[in-house]
Design a protein around this motif. Structure first.
Motif, PDB file in Angstrom:
ATOM      1  N   LEU A 289      25.804  57.813  59.693  1.00  0.00           N
ATOM      2  CA  LEU A 289      26.701  57.479  58.999  1.00  0.00           C
ATOM      3  C   LEU A 289      27.131  57.414  57.556  1.00  0.00           C
ATOM      4  CD1 LEU A 289      28.900  55.262  58.646  1.00  0.00           C
ATOM      5  CD2 LEU A 289      27.084  52.955  58.243  1.00  0.00           C
ATOM      6  N   PHE A 290      28.284  58.274  57.162  1.00  0.00           N
ATOM      7  CA  PHE A 290      28.260  58.811  55.762  1.00  0.00           C
ATOM      8  C   PHE A 290      29.320  57.507  54.976  1.00  0.00           C
ATOM      9  CE2 PHE A 290      27.181  62.690  58.297  1.00  0.00           C
ATOM     10  CZ  PHE A 290      26.054  62.893  57.039  1.00  0.00           C
ATOM     11  N   GLY A 298      37.152  62.525  38.959  1.00  0.00           N
ATOM     12  CA  GLY A 298      37.033  63.018  40.015  1.00  0.00           C
ATOM     13  C   GLY A 298      36.001  64.065  41.244  1.00  0.00           C
ATOM     14  N   THR A 299      34.736  63.570  40.819  1.00  0.00           N
ATOM     15  CA  THR A 299      33.880  63.860  41.333  1.00  0.00           C
ATOM     16  C   THR A 299      33.633  63.078  42.520  1.00  0.00           C
ATOM     17  OG1 THR A 299      32.362  65.043  39.544  1.00  0.00           O
ATOM     18  CG2 THR A 299      31.289  64.196  41.358  1.00  0.00           C
ATOM     19  N   ILE A 300      33.202  64.030  43.600  1.00  0.00           N
ATOM     20  CA  ILE A 300      33.266  62.946  45.207  1.00  0.00           C
ATOM     21  C   ILE A 300      31.251  62.990  45.437  1.00  0.00           C
ATOM     22  CG2 ILE A 300      33.763  63.391  47.324  1.00  0.00           C
ATOM     23  CD1 ILE A 300      36.292  64.561  46.702  1.00  0.00           C
ATOM     24  N   HIS A 301      30.990  61.928  45.528  1.00  0.00           N
ATOM     25  CA  HIS A 301      29.361  61.418  45.773  1.00  0.00           C
ATOM     26  C   HIS A 301      29.425  61.597  47.014  1.00  0.00           C
ATOM     27  CE1 HIS A 301      28.309  62.491  41.838  1.00  0.00           C
ATOM     28  NE2 HIS A 301      28.962  60.852  41.826  1.00  0.00           N
ATOM     29  N   LEU A 302      28.670  62.337  47.918  1.00  0.00           N
ATOM     30  CA  LEU A 302      28.078  61.183  50.257  1.00  0.00           C
ATOM     31  C   LEU A 302      27.092  61.190  50.080  1.00  0.00           C
ATOM     32  CD1 LEU A 302      29.623  62.376  51.866  1.00  0.00           C
ATOM     33  CD2 LEU A 302      27.717  64.679  52.509  1.00  0.00           C
ATOM     34  N   MET A 303      26.776  60.128  50.147  1.00  0.00           N
ATOM     35  CA  MET A 303      26.119  59.893  50.622  1.00  0.00           C
ATOM     36  C   MET A 303      25.939  58.851  52.314  1.00  0.00           C
ATOM     37  SD  MET A 303      26.466  56.948  47.735  1.00  0.00           S
ATOM     38  CE  MET A 303      28.220  57.010  48.249  1.00  0.00           C
ATOM     39  N   SER A 304      24.365  58.957  52.593  1.00  0.00           N
ATOM     40  CA  SER A 304      23.771  59.153  54.027  1.00  0.00           C
ATOM     41  C   SER A 304      23.251  57.529  53.570  1.00  0.00           C
ATOM     42  CB  SER A 304      22.852  59.544  54.249  1.00  0.00           C
ATOM     43  OG  SER A 304      21.955  59.859  55.507  1.00  0.00           O
ATOM     44  N   CYS A 305      23.359  57.016  54.938  1.00  0.00           N
ATOM     45  CA  CYS A 305      23.205  55.706  54.601  1.00  0.00           C
ATOM     46  C   CYS A 305      22.106  55.143  55.953  1.00  0.00           C
ATOM     47  CB  CYS A 305      24.720  54.840  56.151  1.00  0.00           C
ATOM     48  SG  CYS A 305      24.574  52.842  55.681  1.00  0.00           S
ATOM     49  N   THR A 306      21.085  55.072  55.827  1.00  0.00           N
ATOM     50  CA  THR A 306      19.724  54.471  56.558  1.00  0.00           C
ATOM     51  C   THR A 306      19.762  53.520  56.231  1.00  0.00           C
ATOM     52  OG1 THR A 306      18.055  55.012  53.904  1.00  0.00           O
ATOM     53  CG2 THR A 306      18.952  56.477  55.195  1.00  0.00           C
ATOM     54  N   THR A 307      18.758  52.471  57.171  1.00  0.00           N
ATOM     55  CA  THR A 307      18.317  50.985  56.837  1.00  0.00           C
ATOM     56  C   THR A 307      17.378  50.751  55.419  1.00  0.00           C
ATOM     57  OG1 THR A 307      16.364  51.776  58.302  1.00  0.00           O
ATOM     58  CG2 THR A 307      18.228  50.137  59.333  1.00  0.00           C
ATOM     59  N   SER A 308      17.090  51.623  54.554  1.00  0.00           N
ATOM     60  CA  SER A 308      15.918  51.007  54.028  1.00  0.00           C
ATOM     61  C   SER A 308      17.177  51.666  52.699  1.00  0.00           C
ATOM     62  CB  SER A 308      14.816  52.132  53.964  1.00  0.00           C
ATOM     63  OG  SER A 308      15.273  53.631  53.052  1.00  0.00           O
ATOM     64  N   GLY A 309      18.509  52.060  52.505  1.00  0.00           N
ATOM     65  CA  GLY A 309      19.845  52.311  51.651  1.00  0.00           C
ATOM     66  C   GLY A 309      20.510  53.489  51.841  1.00  0.00           C
ATOM     67  N   LEU A 310      21.337  53.677  50.425  1.00  0.00           N
ATOM     68  CA  LEU A 310      21.842  54.710  50.574  1.00  0.00           C
ATOM     69  C   LEU A 310      21.036  55.756  50.177  1.00  0.00           C
ATOM     70  CD1 LEU A 310      25.354  52.719  49.651  1.00  0.00           C
ATOM     71  CD2 LEU A 310      24.306  53.418  51.992  1.00  0.00           C
TER      72      LEU A 310
END
Length: 387
Positions: A289-290, A298-310
């Motif tokens: 899950l991202f 205008g900067t775009i940040h992409l984060m990965s979702c884990t049970t310990s946080g983003l």
């Protein structure tokens, strides 16, 4: 995580949309899902002036535009089996257009009840049922349902509702999202802070309610994730993030995987800061899950979702000059479409050679457009919590 970082850090802009006479915020994006569309790649974009623009994806050239002035459209969604486009409207209807026809007249009109103001909607995966959420009027905040199928015996273009759910939300229903594979499952979110999961194959509302999750804030975005899409996630208007696992409903395990009241306060972004959340996407190939966010420049940040946080994965620079409001991600080739308050629609692709563009120093639109952008308040929910 290294392969994921490499893949997305290598996203480059391959095309910018052509200019328009009237610059508008780009509030929502969806791409056609039909086999025929793979050749022409139609893109529908919801604009803050109340219109929907149809683009050719590869050229980002505007093919046609649908408008319903003085009503305002909320949300944009292609059907799953054809090139019909749906959008809910503040005039109490859900409208459907044929994306390949230039006619401004909807091919179908789904009428609500008197006083309905629709601000959210979705159509299920087999294109049989539409559900729309209303603003609260008096004491009513409704989910309204229609049969979206075209009956050969009844060629009328106007349809009345099948019925409503009226008891599960106490404030504006800001989000409606059907399950990607199960046509009977739908999740709704509201400014009352509640995220409700329903099985609409059950006859009455009380029994149809599978579970209620509480975000403790006004809901701005919801979606499905996880293997077989047995999880749901939620974002709030004050940049909170929640993630629940429905597999644990009948077990002693807690269903909450993650609950962050303000992502901006806890995320460690390698380059700059995070100022807002845009949305999320479950990537089936990666089983991840991202979460997508950004900055007002205008900067775009992409984060990965884990049970310990983003976890911050990568950032995309040099595209937009103002707040990014919408995106559409093609998980087949990992191409990305983004739209923002600079009126630009951008196409990003991994490993592509960036073309030369003439970028304006600032393309931010005057605040007169802000009246088109609804901001939901969760004050009433907070008051109820204190009582």
């Amino acid at each position: 995580m290294e392969k994921i970082e490499e893949r997305f850090a290598n996203l480059n802009i391959v095309k910018r949309s052509s200019g328009t006479k009237e610059p508008t915020y780009l509030l929502g994006i969806d791409t056609s899902k039909t086999v025929q569309a793979e050749k022409e790649n139609l893109v529908a974009v919801l604009c803050s002036n109340g219109s929907i623009r149809i683009y050719d994806k590869e050229r980002l050239y505007i093919l046609r535009e649908f408008s319903v002035y003085p009503g305002l459209l909320n949300g944009v969604k292609f059907a799953n089996s054809c090139d019909s486009i749906y959008s809910s409207c503040t005039d109490g209807t859900v409208k459907c257009w044929d994306a390949r026809l230039a006619s401004e007249k909807p091919i179908q009109l789904f009428k609500g009840y008197p006083s309905n103001i629709f601000i959210s909607f979705d159509i299920n995966c087999n294109d049989h049922v539409i559900c729309a959420g209303t603003e609260k009027v008096d004491d009513d905040a409704l989910l309204v349902f229609w049969d979206a199928r075209i009956n050969s015996q009844d060629l009328s273009t106007t349809k009345d509702p099948l019925g409503t759910y009226s008891d599960t939300h106490s404030d504006d229903v800001t989000q409606v999202c059907f399950h990607p594979n199960n046509p009977n499952m739908v999740v709704s979110g509201s400014t009352d802070g509640l995220v409700n999961v329903f099985d609409i194959s059950v006859d009455n509302e009380e029994d149809a309610l599978v579970t209620t999750c509480n975000s403790v804030s006004s809901v701005s975005c919801i979606g499905w994730s996880g293997k077989d899409y047995k999880q749901i996630y939620c974002m709030t208007h004050d940049e909170g993030f929640c993630w629940w696992d429905l597999n644990h409903l009948d077990t002693d395990e807690p269903i909450t995987c993650l609950n962050i009241q303000d992502v901006r306060e806890v995320i460690n972004v390698k380059e700059g800061t995070l100022e807002y959340l845009i949305g999320g996407l479950y990537h089936e190939k990666m089983d991840k899950l991202f979460v997508v966010g950004g900055t007002n420049t205008g900067t775009i940040h992409l984060m990965s979702c884990t049970t310990s946080g983003l976890i911050h994965v990568t950032s995309l620079h040099g595209g937009h000059a103002a707040t990014v409001r919408s995106f559409s991600w093609n998980t087949q080739d990992d191409s990305l479409l983004t739209g923002g308050e600079d009126a630009q629609l951008l196409l990003w692709k991994p490993g592509a050679i960036e073309k030369t563009f003439t970028k304006k120093d600032s393309m931010k639109i005057a605040s007169s457009v802000s009246q088109r952008v609804r901001v939901h308040s969760n004050d009433s929910y907070k008051r109820r919590k204190k009582q």
